[in-house]
Design an enzyme around this catalytic site. Structure first.
Site, PDB file in Angstrom:
ATOM      1  N   CYS A 117      -2.284   9.496  -3.399  1.00 39.60           N
ATOM      2  CA  CYS A 117      -2.364   8.338  -4.298  1.00 39.60           C
ATOM      3  C   CYS A 117      -3.420   8.489  -5.385  1.00 39.60           C
ATOM      4  O   CYS A 117      -3.145   8.236  -6.566  1.00 39.60           O
ATOM      5  CB  CYS A 117      -2.596   7.061  -3.495  1.00 39.60           C
ATOM      6  SG  CYS A 117      -4.211   6.935  -2.671  1.00 39.60           S
ATOM      7  N   HIS A 168      -5.911   2.773  -0.886  1.00 41.35           N
ATOM      8  CA  HIS A 168      -4.738   3.149  -1.669  1.00 41.35           C
ATOM      9  C   HIS A 168      -4.894   2.638  -3.098  1.00 41.35           C
ATOM     10  O   HIS A 168      -5.472   1.574  -3.329  1.00 41.35           O
ATOM     11  CB  HIS A 168      -3.469   2.555  -1.051  1.00 41.35           C
ATOM     12  CG  HIS A 168      -2.199   3.072  -1.657  1.00 41.35           C
ATOM     13  ND1 HIS A 168      -1.738   4.356  -1.472  1.00 41.35           N
ATOM     14  CD2 HIS A 168      -1.287   2.473  -2.479  1.00 41.35           C
ATOM     15  CE1 HIS A 168      -0.600   4.528  -2.127  1.00 41.35           C
ATOM     16  NE2 HIS A 168      -0.308   3.405  -2.754  1.00 41.35           N
ATOM     17  N   ASN A 180       2.932   4.706  -7.752  1.00 42.35           N
ATOM     18  CA  ASN A 180       1.977   5.219  -6.759  1.00 42.35           C
ATOM     19  C   ASN A 180       2.590   6.342  -5.947  1.00 42.35           C
ATOM     20  O   ASN A 180       3.808   6.496  -5.887  1.00 42.35           O
ATOM     21  CB  ASN A 180       1.514   4.093  -5.840  1.00 42.35           C
ATOM     22  CG  ASN A 180       2.595   3.629  -4.879  1.00 42.35           C
ATOM     23  OD1 ASN A 180       2.486   3.805  -3.671  1.00 42.35           O
ATOM     24  ND2 ASN A 180       3.675   3.013  -5.396  1.00 42.35           N
TER      25      ASN A 180
END
Length: 209
Positions: A117, A168, A180
């Protein structure tokens, strides 16, 4: 008469050379991205024109805007605050993110062979002239805090997926969507932040453009 002609030619040459050397002096609140947009340049072009290794700018720094059509821009009127990215500039950010879609997820990965990510957000923003730290937690410490109601394309959005703080990060694209690198899907994707999974795990956002 000859002396007058020489004077006229010299003046014309000087005017011509100044048109080919448009410059801009960095003001408080400027970013590499908004200067590039106003000068009709890509952030990467602006970096190359000025031999810059990062997007960090100093107030008073003079930037070369090149000798193409951007030299006709009234650079003295470039606003000190970042320009809005809700419309046309949102397409630039979506295009930057799309170059890295469908790459397989790999923890610690940073390129086309596999990416995680924070590696994804790093390479996307790098195309726009912004250098980011390597991890999601470190990226949460850069830029300026922005509320969820004021999100703009290019903002970094952060989530708590492991139950222990920032774990994240993605790039907001506008209209409630973000890009993402998703470990569940096993690849880089575009998703809606309004799904119950992401909505309940959202922590905050940072503006780096």
């Amino acid at each position: 008469m000859n002396a007058l002609r020489v004077l006229i030619l010299t003046a014309a040459a000087l005017l011509g050379s100044s048109a080919l050397a448009a410059t801009y002096t960095v003001k408080p609140g400027d970013t590499l991205y908004n200067i590039a947009q106003k000068a009709n340049l890509d952030p990467a072009q602006l970096l190359q024109l000025n031999n810059l290794s990062s997007s960090t700018l100093q107030v008073g720094q003079k930037l070369n805007l090149g000798g193409n059509s951007s030299s006709s821009v009234n650079v003295g009127n470039i606003p000190a605050t970042p320009v809005s990215r809700n419309s046309g500039n949102g397409n630039t950010i979506r295009a930057a993110a799309s170059r890295y879609l469908n790459i397989r997820y790999m923890l610690g990965g940073t390129g086309a062979g596999g990416i995680d990510c924070s590696g994804f957000t790093r390479v996307v923003l790098q195309q726009l002239g912004v250098s980011l730290p390597r991890t999601a937690r470190a990226q949460y410490g850069v830029g300026n805090t922005v509320s969820r109601g004021n999100l703009q394309s290019g903002d970094l959005v952060f989530f708590n997926t492991l139950g222990r703080g920032v774990s994240h990060v993605g790039v907001y694209l506008g209209n409630g969507q973000f890009a993402n690198a998703n470990s569940y899907n096993g690849r880089t994707v575009i998703e809606a932040m309004t799904t119950s999974y992401w909505a309940t795990r959202y922590i905050g956002a940072r503006r780096v453009l």
